[in-house]
Design an enzyme around this catalytic site. Sequence first.
Site, short mmCIF file in Angstrom:
data_model
loop_
_atom_site.label_atom_id
_atom_site.label_comp_id
_atom_site.label_asym_id
_atom_site.label_seq_id
_atom_site.Cartn_x
_atom_site.Cartn_y
_atom_site.Cartn_z
N ILE A 188 0.81 -1.23 0.00
CA ILE A 188 0.00 0.00 0.00
C ILE A 188 0.84 1.27 0.00
CG2 ILE A 188 -2.01 -1.08 1.08
CD1 ILE A 188 -0.90 0.33 3.74
N LYS A 189 2.13 1.14 -0.29
CA LYS A 189 2.98 2.33 -0.22
C LYS A 189 2.86 3.19 -1.49
CE LYS A 189 4.68 1.69 3.87
NZ LYS A 189 4.09 0.41 4.30
N ASN A 190 3.50 4.36 -1.48
CA ASN A 190 3.42 5.28 -2.63
C ASN A 190 3.84 4.58 -3.92
OD1 ASN A 190 2.69 7.17 -0.77
ND2 ASN A 190 4.56 8.41 -0.90
#
Length: 380
Positions: A188-190
């Site tokens: 779910i990171k950038n």
Amino acid sequence: MTATPAGPGAGRNASPYLYGTEQAAVARVLASGHYGHTSTVEEFEEGVARLLGVEDAVAVSSGTAAVHTALVAAGITTGMDVIVPSLTFCATIQAILHCGARPRFAEVNPDTLCMDAPAVLDALTDTTTAVMPVLYGGRAVDLRPIDDLLAERGITVIEDAAHAFGSYQGLHRVGATGRLTCFSFGPIKNLTCGQGGMIIPRTRAEARRIRSLRLLGVVESASQRAASTTYQVTTPGAFRYQMSAINAAIGSVQLAHFATAQAVRKYLWRSYQTALRSVPDAILVDVDVDHSVPHLAVVKVPDRDRVWAYMREKGIGVGVHYPPNHEQPAFSPWHRPLPVTERLGQQIMTLPFHQHLTSDDIRYVVSTLQQALDTSGVSR
Ligand SMILES: Cc1ncc(COP(=O)(O)O)c(C=O)c1O
């Protein structure tokens, strides 16, 4: 405001966003028969280094592995103290403990939720060996005002920039400011690799040591090993933390679209900022959106548990980042009173924030938040 039903976007607190060619990139790696540390990983490392404007970047299997390896590479070991904000993901603390070091929990600034220079000074002791700022929500942490003091005492700064891939500090991207910096490329990171992480070393020697630490202390490449009857293990106690080609292939596609991620995340965060102006009881934690690629949209609200439960009942994926670590049972030996963090632990709530969100989703989230506050009887 009248609420429309929650779309699928509002129902999730976070969600990976794929650009469509990740599957083909993974299929190519699978067809190649080489899944380990290959040129696909090196290409991803080079791409990240180019984007950040740094000489070198070392890929590892997760953000936790990045933080652990960076601490070891910086010489952090048994009996040392590392100043770290209590308000972080438990991975940061576990990585410190993996080294045999002690977490010295620090406060955060209540406006930014980041451990700033005064918070570090407040936690400083004679036995401090390292400081690990966490770039909460994607916001850069500027510890330059205390750089000289830290250097005089031989204290290393290692950044946990798991949230902050792509963000800027001044004119430089995080990672390009001369710090030892760790990123996470979790789901779910950038930017996501599925799972993965990256370390930005400060020197060539540090890069070599990190490369050895991440691959069991073996310095020869797979092709060098295949062409010889032997190889050398040069680093005792090294880890099996290398990134696989499968994950790197996903990362390279994501990197090619990073300008989009950056623009969309800023746009969505600013949409929350505008919409929340009509909800004075919810204070949006400032991520310095002009300079950051936001990772979270966090509000401080009164009666948080009731507001949170109301929103969940309405199908909205609210979360809490994070229950303070100094209050976790596993970390009780290092507990010390942190009144600001303890208060924040009761106030913060993370709104859905990911690239599938639509403007309708944001309107729905914010109107439901207003209803939740009205229902709790806390609205002004
Ligand atoms: C602040 C922080 N540090 C470290 C990590 C660990 O990263 P990973 O999940 O890739 O191991 C995370 C992951 O969410 C995080 O939020």
